[in-house]
Design a protein around this motif. Structure first.
Motif: not given
Ligand SMILES: Cc1cc2nc3c(=O)[nH]c(=O)nc-3n(C[C@H](O)[C@H](O)[C@H](O)COP(=O)(O)OP(=O)(O)OC[C@H]3O[C@@H](n4cnc5c(N)ncnc54)[C@H](O)[C@@H]3O)c2cc1C
Length: 300
Positions: A238-249
């Protein structure tokens, strides 16, 4: 250009993500009779499935479990009969004034896209996790929340680490390993964890190696120049989270600001809320975005 597209898959609004932000947006649009397609890769309700107890959402004076709140969101969402696809968005492109949303199975087209995809966990990269224990290593607790009589190690010292510990400690032994002495969680969560006989909190433990053991995992830590070993059934980072935007072309990235400015693209909820990641803020973003879209449609 539009006639090149499959007309069934041409939508006026697509919402990516069915957490509090996306569902609130879809429900508010429905109230204006504006149709939208919501695409969700997992379940309606989002990240809250991991939450032990939500105590700051209005209307629940005694708090409500994450699972309980998810059930309520799902019932509320279902009642509104919103067009929904349970698919994983792998790419979002913008070509000739139209978005192309590609999932693993389909391709959809839309004039407006609302990104409500939340966050993804930060991955532990200090060392390679052996293949033999990979199925015992987690970044969220949704898949092990029904475990019983296990010894579970949690790496971290923020809200999520302590919230996960409280949740899992009902039926398991939990050890929280903090790499230093700084605690970044709500005082309430810390106090509750210290009061639990099933939770051990350890400071100044830096994880240096994970290996396979007869029990499951052997986790080796450094504690003031000394080695310490623990045998665990599961380990959760549980060491942090980051924006889920991997799908951006790149076609979206290259005109991202312009798309936002022209209200073609909306980015709402945890995916853009930095440290202010809360359910009420995400749901508020969703409602506000739907109201802006409604105003735009009125202008047309
Ligand atoms: C342990 C824990 C405890 C918490 N406790 C509280 C609390 O007490 N109070 C509070 O206010 N908040 C709490 N939160 C925070 C709260 O859960 C979030 O702020 C809220 O869920 C954010 O909503 P969202 O819709 O922006 O994102 P999310 O809930 O993350 O939803 C995003 C959705 O998008 C979907 N998605 C992502 N990528 C794709 C893709 N490529 N294709 C299709 N779908 C996709 C995901 O599957 C997910 O369903 C807690 C969070 C955690 C982890």
């Amino acid at each position: 250009m539009k006639n090149l597209y499959n007309s069934i898959n041409q939508k006026s609004i697509i919402i990516i993500g069915g957490g509090p932000a996306g569902t609130a947006c879809a429900i508010q649009l429905k109230r204006y009779d504006i149709s939208a397609l919501l695409i969700e890769k997992s379940e309606i309700g989002g990240l809250l499935i991991n939450a032990n107890r939500v105590e700051n959402y209005l209307g629940f004076p005694d708090g409500i479990s994450g699972e309980g709140l998810i059930k309520k969101i799902q019932t509320h969402y279902k009642k509104n009969e919103i067009e929904t696809c349970f698919e994983n968005v792998v790419s979002l492109e913008y070509i000739e004034n139209n978005f192309i949303v590609r999932t693993e199975k389909n391709k959809y087209f839309s004039e407006i896209v609302v990104i409500a995809s939340g966050t993804k966990p930060k991955i532990f990269e200090n060392q390679k996790i052996p293949v033999a224990i990979i199925n015992k290593v987690f970044y969220e607790i949704k898949n092990i929340r029904r475990s019983q009589n296990q010894t579970i190690g949690i790496i971290g010292a923020g809200d999520a680490a302590f919230d996960y510990a409280l949740n899992l400690s009902k039926y398991n032994k939990v050890i929280i390993f903090n790499k230093n002495k700084t605690i970044k969680c709500l005082p309430l969560l810390f106090r509750q964890s210290l009061n639990s006989t099933n939770i051990t909190y350890l400071e100044n433990r830096k994880l240096i190696r994970l290996s396979e053991s007869e029990k499951g995992i052997r986790a080796k830590f450094i504690f003031f120049n000394k080695d310490e070993g623990y045998l665990l059934d599961y380990i959760i980072f549980a060491i942090g989270r980051e924006p889920e935007l991997d799908f951006l072309h790149s076609s979206v990235i290259n005109c991202y600001d312009e798309l936002l400015k022209n209200k073609k693209l909306f980015v709402i909820g945890d995916v853009k809320n930095g440290i202010t990641r809360q359910m009420s803020i995400a749901a508020g973003d969703g409602v506000k975005t739907a109201m802006i879209i409604k105003d735009m449609k009125n202008i047309k």
